[in-house]
Design an enzyme around this catalytic site. Structure first.
Site, mmCIF file in Angstrom:
data_model
loop_
_atom_site.group_PDB
_atom_site.id
_atom_site.type_symbol
_atom_site.label_atom_id
_atom_site.label_comp_id
_atom_site.label_asym_id
_atom_site.label_seq_id
_atom_site.Cartn_x
_atom_site.Cartn_y
_atom_site.Cartn_z
ATOM 1 N N HIS A 35 0.842 -1.207 0.000
ATOM 2 C CA HIS A 35 0.000 0.000 0.000
ATOM 3 C C HIS A 35 0.873 1.251 0.000
ATOM 4 O O HIS A 35 0.610 2.208 -0.738
ATOM 5 C CB HIS A 35 -0.882 0.054 1.256
ATOM 6 N N LYS A 71 -18.009 -6.904 7.937
ATOM 7 C CA LYS A 71 -16.736 -7.609 8.144
ATOM 8 C C LYS A 71 -16.251 -7.431 9.570
ATOM 9 O O LYS A 71 -16.430 -6.367 10.160
ATOM 10 C CB LYS A 71 -15.670 -7.058 7.183
ATOM 11 N N ARG A 124 -1.500 -5.769 -8.483
ATOM 12 C CA ARG A 124 -0.288 -6.545 -8.213
ATOM 13 C C ARG A 124 -0.029 -7.550 -9.328
ATOM 14 O O ARG A 124 1.060 -7.661 -9.845
ATOM 15 C CB ARG A 124 -0.420 -7.290 -6.881
ATOM 16 N N SER A 178 -3.007 -7.766 2.667
ATOM 17 C CA SER A 178 -3.339 -7.686 4.104
ATOM 18 C C SER A 178 -3.815 -9.052 4.599
ATOM 19 O O SER A 178 -3.503 -9.457 5.724
ATOM 20 C CB SER A 178 -4.447 -6.659 4.331
#
Ligand code: PNS
Length: 166
Positions: free
Chosen positions: A17, A41, A94, A132
């Protein structure tokens, strides 16, 4: 004055990040890191903890003349972006596997709000496998996080783990 939103969960922020933020600083005058408040979440860190950690680790990166600040938002990202008078949404890519989901989101966001552009930034090769989710998994199984997250984040993860109810 070009302003961008860099949205995400940042649970926790990774070196990947931060790499994207540094790169975005070369393109924009102002970047708002928008942490999504997602009531569905169960996060590792609360919104307040994530805001605080992000604010701290941002001091250590190369921001040039870009003004970077941290905020949180709920609901539609494009509504938040418009409310913040942003011109663009930044997302990191990515690997090709990220692309399909990111493309879907970018096109949906464009349909909802044609005035906001999505800008995809390529992370450094070193971070192409860092997420993450994996950071949390490796941490919870006792793996080393050196080079994946800033030392402060690893420290906070250890503190959080130690303070958890048995
Ligand atoms: O870090 P993440 O979890 O990959 O970030 C995903 C995020 C926050 C960018 C995405 O879930 C989002 O924008 N949520 C806000 C709700 C929204 O606008 N949904 C429609 C997206 S097309």
């Amino acid at each position: 004055m070009r302003r961008a939103i860099y949205p995400g969960s940042f649970d926790p922020v990774t070196n990947g990040h931060l790499d994207i933020i540094e790169r975005s600083c070369k393109l924009f005058d102002e970047i708002i890191i928008g942490i999504l408040v997602n009531p569905e979440k169960q996060p590792f860190f609360s919104i307040e903890e994530r805001c605080d950690m992000l604010t701290q680790v941002l001091q250590e990166i190369n921001r040039g003349s870009c003004d970077v600040r941290v905020d949180s938002f709920q609901g539609l990202l494009v509504n938040y972006a418009v409310a913040q008078h942003a011109h663009a949404i930044v997302r990191g890519i990515r690997a090709i596997s990220d692309y399909e989901y990111e493309l879907q989101m970018a096109l949906m966001n464009r349909r909802l709000e044609p005035s906001i552009e999505t800008v995809f930034m390529m992370s450094a090769e070193t971070y192409t496998y860092v997420s993450s989710r994996l950071v949390k998994e490796v941490f919870q199984l006792g793996g080393v996080l050196d080079g994946l997250v800033p030392p402060l984040i690893e420290k906070r993860m250890k503190e959080k783990m130690n303070n958890r109810e048995p």
